[in-house]
Design a protein around this motif. Structure first.
Motif, short mmCIF file in Angstrom:
data_model
loop_
_atom_site.label_atom_id
_atom_site.label_comp_id
_atom_site.label_asym_id
_atom_site.label_seq_id
_atom_site.Cartn_x
_atom_site.Cartn_y
_atom_site.Cartn_z
N ASP A 125 -4.88 2.89 -2.95
CA ASP A 125 -6.09 3.24 -2.19
C ASP A 125 -6.40 4.72 -2.42
OD1 ASP A 125 -4.39 4.69 -0.50
OD2 ASP A 125 -4.52 3.25 1.15
N SER A 126 -7.41 5.23 -1.76
CA SER A 126 -7.84 6.62 -1.98
C SER A 126 -6.77 7.63 -1.59
CB SER A 126 -9.13 6.90 -1.22
OG SER A 126 -8.93 6.70 0.17
N ALA A 127 -5.84 7.22 -0.72
CA ALA A 127 -4.75 8.11 -0.32
C ALA A 127 -3.51 7.93 -1.20
CB ALA A 127 -4.39 7.86 1.14
N GLY A 128 -3.60 7.06 -2.20
CA GLY A 128 -2.48 6.84 -3.11
C GLY A 128 -1.48 5.80 -2.65
N ARG A 129 -1.78 5.11 -1.54
CA ARG A 129 -0.85 4.08 -1.04
C ARG A 129 -1.04 2.79 -1.83
NH1 ARG A 129 -2.82 6.23 4.35
NH2 ARG A 129 -4.55 4.90 3.76
N ARG A 130 0.07 2.11 -2.07
CA ARG A 130 0.02 0.84 -2.78
C ARG A 130 -0.70 -0.20 -1.94
NH1 ARG A 130 4.63 3.50 -3.66
NH2 ARG A 130 5.48 3.57 -5.76
N ARG A 131 -1.53 -0.99 -2.59
CA ARG A 131 -2.25 -2.08 -1.93
C ARG A 131 -2.05 -3.34 -2.76
NH1 ARG A 131 -2.88 -0.74 3.00
NH2 ARG A 131 -4.58 -2.21 3.20
#
Length: 131
Positions: A38-44
């Motif tokens: 996502d835009s914050a770099g978290r895996r989705r």
């Protein structure tokens, strides 16, 4: 292309399979998974990613290493990996069958000392000849 369903965070996917999140991160680092960020770099994780986790676990349950799983999933040397695993399984099955036969004979044998049983002695003698 990834499925368009709502993507899930790593903790949700890990919990679904009873895994620690570091396991999913490791599988990503060795090229088995590729979740979007996502835009914050978290895996989705999409439904396709979740399905791939199930496939990886199925292959691990079947005794494949992560390297073998990667080869199977990417198609590189898939046949070689599967043929090698098949041979390993056939050898293991043969050993298990021989063990079962020995146990069944031991249960049915009425000799007080199994080593005095002619059938057991014949089997042991045949084993000596293979050495």
């Amino acid at each position: 292309m990834k499925s368009s369903a709502v993507a899930k965070p790593i903790g949700t996917v890990a919990a679904r399979f009873g895994l620690a999140t570091h396991v999913l991160r490791h599988w990503e680092s060795v090229g088995l998974l590729g979740p979007e960020r996502d835009s914050a770099g978290r895996r989705r994780y999409t439904d396709d990613d979740v399905f791939r986790v199930a496939v990886i676990l199925l292959a691990k349950d079947a005794g494949f290493s992560l390297d073998d799983i990667r080869a199977i999933l990417t198609g590189s040397d898939r046949s070689a990996v599967l043929l090698r695993r098949r041979e390993e399984l056939l050898a293991r099955i043969a050993r298990a069958q021989a063990s079962l036969e020995m146990v069944d004979h031991g249960l049915a044998c009425d000799h007080a000392d199994i080593t005095s049983c002619p059938n057991f002695r014949a089997a042991a003698s045949a084993r000596l000849l293979r050495q």
